[in-house]
Design a protein around this motif. Structure first.
Motif, mmCIF file in Angstrom:
data_model
loop_
_atom_site.group_PDB
_atom_site.id
_atom_site.type_symbol
_atom_site.label_atom_id
_atom_site.label_comp_id
_atom_site.label_asym_id
_atom_site.label_seq_id
_atom_site.Cartn_x
_atom_site.Cartn_y
_atom_site.Cartn_z
ATOM 1 N N LEU A 118 0.826 -1.203 0.000
ATOM 2 C CA LEU A 118 0.000 0.000 0.000
ATOM 3 C C LEU A 118 0.861 1.255 0.000
ATOM 4 O O LEU A 118 0.571 2.222 -0.718
ATOM 5 N N VAL A 119 1.928 1.264 0.776
ATOM 6 C CA VAL A 119 2.836 2.413 0.800
ATOM 7 C C VAL A 119 3.432 2.633 -0.593
ATOM 8 O O VAL A 119 3.499 3.769 -1.079
ATOM 9 N N GLN A 120 3.844 1.555 -1.258
ATOM 10 C CA GLN A 120 4.426 1.675 -2.596
ATOM 11 C C GLN A 120 3.394 2.177 -3.602
ATOM 12 O O GLN A 120 3.687 3.037 -4.441
ATOM 13 N N VAL A 121 2.176 1.656 -3.532
ATOM 14 C CA VAL A 121 1.122 2.057 -4.463
ATOM 15 C C VAL A 121 0.763 3.525 -4.258
ATOM 16 O O VAL A 121 0.595 4.272 -5.224
ATOM 17 N N ARG A 122 0.670 3.962 -3.000
ATOM 18 C CA ARG A 122 0.360 5.370 -2.736
ATOM 19 C C ARG A 122 1.466 6.283 -3.263
ATOM 20 O O ARG A 122 1.192 7.343 -3.820
ATOM 21 N N SER A 123 2.707 5.874 -3.095
ATOM 22 C CA SER A 123 3.828 6.665 -3.592
ATOM 23 C C SER A 123 3.767 6.776 -5.114
ATOM 24 O O SER A 123 3.941 7.860 -5.680
ATOM 25 N N GLU A 124 3.508 5.660 -5.776
ATOM 26 C CA GLU A 124 3.407 5.656 -7.239
ATOM 27 C C GLU A 124 2.205 6.490 -7.686
ATOM 28 O O GLU A 124 2.284 7.245 -8.654
ATOM 29 N N ASN A 125 1.105 6.382 -6.961
ATOM 30 C CA ASN A 125 -0.090 7.163 -7.277
ATOM 31 C C ASN A 125 0.196 8.658 -7.159
ATOM 32 O O ASN A 125 -0.204 9.444 -8.018
ATOM 33 N N ASP A 126 0.890 9.055 -6.102
ATOM 34 C CA ASP A 126 1.255 10.464 -5.934
ATOM 35 C C ASP A 126 2.134 10.941 -7.085
ATOM 36 O O ASP A 126 1.955 12.044 -7.600
ATOM 37 N N ARG A 127 3.082 10.102 -7.480
ATOM 38 C CA ARG A 127 3.972 10.453 -8.586
ATOM 39 C C ARG A 127 3.185 10.623 -9.885
ATOM 40 O O ARG A 127 3.353 11.603 -10.610
ATOM 41 N N LEU A 128 2.263 9.694 -10.146
ATOM 42 C CA LEU A 128 1.468 9.773 -11.370
ATOM 43 C C LEU A 128 0.502 10.950 -11.343
ATOM 44 O O LEU A 128 0.272 11.598 -12.364
#
Length: 142
Positions: free
Chosen positions: A85-95
């Motif tokens: 979840l932490v990785q997905v949120r980070s990627e989501n923020d980047r996108l």
């Protein structure tokens, strides 16, 4: 990761200190390492070195086990999902940053590559043999 690690990620604590801080027996930490619940770094002599982030994770394992009654297999899955979840949120923020034209800043390098750079990122001016330089600009109308 940067060359200097953030303090909470620095693997400084030997197993005895980490166990004391987590309120556990060192043998419990060894078992959790074998099960993959926590993965301390290793010294050249193969000794375990824990970070403060590892200690926080060990406390969470203990809480889930004792207060919530979750077995170790369940705890391992919960921790994996939280990490994901932490990785997905980070990627989501980047996108999201890249998708918002008002938030995009572009960099062009001497080779001609164009990349979106998060707002606030410093880019050094780089000289090349042809006299070119790294250039920053924003989309027109922003």
């Amino acid at each position: 990761m940067a060359t200097t690690e953030r303090r909470e990620d620095a693997p400084l604590l030997p197993i005895s200190v980490a166990a004391e801080l987590a309120g556990m027996h060192p043998q419990t930490l060894r078992q959790y390492d074998r099960l993959g619940l926590v993965q301390p770094r290793r010294t050249r002599g193969r000794g375990r070195r824990y970070s403060m982030r590892d200690v926080v994770r060990l406390r969470e394992v203990q809480r889930l086990s004792q207060e919530e009654g979750v077995n170790l297999a369940g705890i391992k899955r919960i921790l994996e999902l939280e990490d994901e979840l932490v990785q997905v949120r980070s990627e989501n923020d980047r996108l999201r940053l890249l998708a918002d034209p008002g938030q995009r800043i572009f960099a062009a390098g001497p080779s001609g590559d164009v990349v979106a750079v998060p707002r606030g990122t410093r880019v050094r001016r780089v000289s090349t043999t042809s006299g070119g330089a790294l250039v920053l600009w924003r989309p027109q109308g922003r």
